[in-house]
Design a protein around this motif. Structure first.
Motif, PDB file in Angstrom:
ATOM      1  N   LEU A   1     108.623 131.139  41.151  1.00  0.00           N
ATOM      2  CA  LEU A   1     109.516 131.470  40.035  1.00  0.00           C
ATOM      3  C   LEU A   1     110.946 131.027  40.310  1.00  0.00           C
ATOM      4  O   LEU A   1     111.657 130.586  39.398  1.00  0.00           O
TER       5      LEU A   1
ATOM      6  N   THR B   1     117.732 128.169  34.617  1.00  0.00           N
ATOM      7  CA  THR B   1     117.930 129.598  34.371  1.00  0.00           C
ATOM      8  C   THR B   1     118.458 130.325  35.602  1.00  0.00           C
ATOM      9  O   THR B   1     118.644 131.533  35.565  1.00  0.00           O
TER      10      THR B   1
ATOM     11  N   ILE C   1     113.641 139.012  37.202  1.00  0.00           N
ATOM     12  CA  ILE C   1     112.775 139.927  36.461  1.00  0.00           C
ATOM     13  C   ILE C   1     111.551 140.294  37.298  1.00  0.00           C
ATOM     14  O   ILE C   1     111.148 141.458  37.348  1.00  0.00           O
ATOM     15  N   PHE C   2     110.983 139.311  37.983  1.00  0.00           N
ATOM     16  CA  PHE C   2     109.828 139.577  38.851  1.00  0.00           C
ATOM     17  C   PHE C   2     110.204 140.549  39.966  1.00  0.00           C
ATOM     18  O   PHE C   2     109.472 141.509  40.245  1.00  0.00           O
TER      19      PHE C   2
ATOM     20  N   ASP D   1     113.099 128.566  38.075  1.00  0.00           N
ATOM     21  CA  ASP D   1     114.471 128.884  37.654  1.00  0.00           C
ATOM     22  C   ASP D   1     115.418 127.725  37.946  1.00  0.00           C
ATOM     23  O   ASP D   1     116.254 127.368  37.115  1.00  0.00           O
TER      24      ASP D   1
ATOM     25  N   LEU E   1     113.829 134.377  35.860  1.00  0.00           N
ATOM     26  CA  LEU E   1     112.425 134.710  36.106  1.00  0.00           C
ATOM     27  C   LEU E   1     112.222 135.416  37.439  1.00  0.00           C
ATOM     28  O   LEU E   1     111.515 136.425  37.520  1.00  0.00           O
ATOM     29  N   SER E   2     112.837 134.901  38.495  1.00  0.00           N
ATOM     30  CA  SER E   2     112.675 135.525  39.810  1.00  0.00           C
ATOM     31  C   SER E   2     113.344 136.896  39.845  1.00  0.00           C
ATOM     32  O   SER E   2     112.855 137.810  40.523  1.00  0.00           O
TER      33      SER E   2
END
Length: 121
Positions: free
Chosen positions: A37, A46, A59-60, A41, A56-57
């Motif tokens: 992720l 992002t 949120i994970f 990104d 993404l990383s």
């Protein structure tokens, strides 16, 4: 992968015990997914300006916070220690090293305060 999914199924209970396999496979797959992720990104833009943690990383990582703490506490229970020992991670360098030492130790072979031996089941 089944050990990672087992840890996710037990995401909230902080009681009980977790085998070394469950804990270390959770850590392995957590890191693999995070770095994939993180790469996505970076490729999609992002990631933040500092390129540390992207959307993404991030949120994970946030989604995995409670399961990570829970599986860590259960692993410490398997070695006969309280989950409060996870607070050692707040001490730079030394705390993390001590926790790694605790996590690689074999669990207690008999029933302890935190439950029966998970290897016996």
């Amino acid at each position: 992968m089944s050990w990672f999914l087992q840890a996710l199924r037990n995401y909230a209970p902080f009681s009980g015990r977790a085998r070394r396999k469950e804990y270390w496979y959770f850590v392995l797959f957590y890191m693999l997914i995070f770095f994939v992720l993180w790469g996505i990104d970076g490729a999609t833009g992002t990631a933040g300006e500092s390129k540390e943690v992207g959307l993404l990383s991030g949120i994970f990582s946030l989604a995995m916070l409670i399961p990570s703490i829970a599986v860590g506490a259960r692993r410490l229970h398997d070695t006969g220690r309280s989950g409060w020992w996870l607070l050692l991670s707040l001490i730079p360098l030394i705390g993390g090293l001590i926790l790694i030492f605790f996590m690689v130790q074999d669990g207690e072979p008999q029933t302890n305060t935190y439950g029966p031996d998970p290897k016996a089941a």
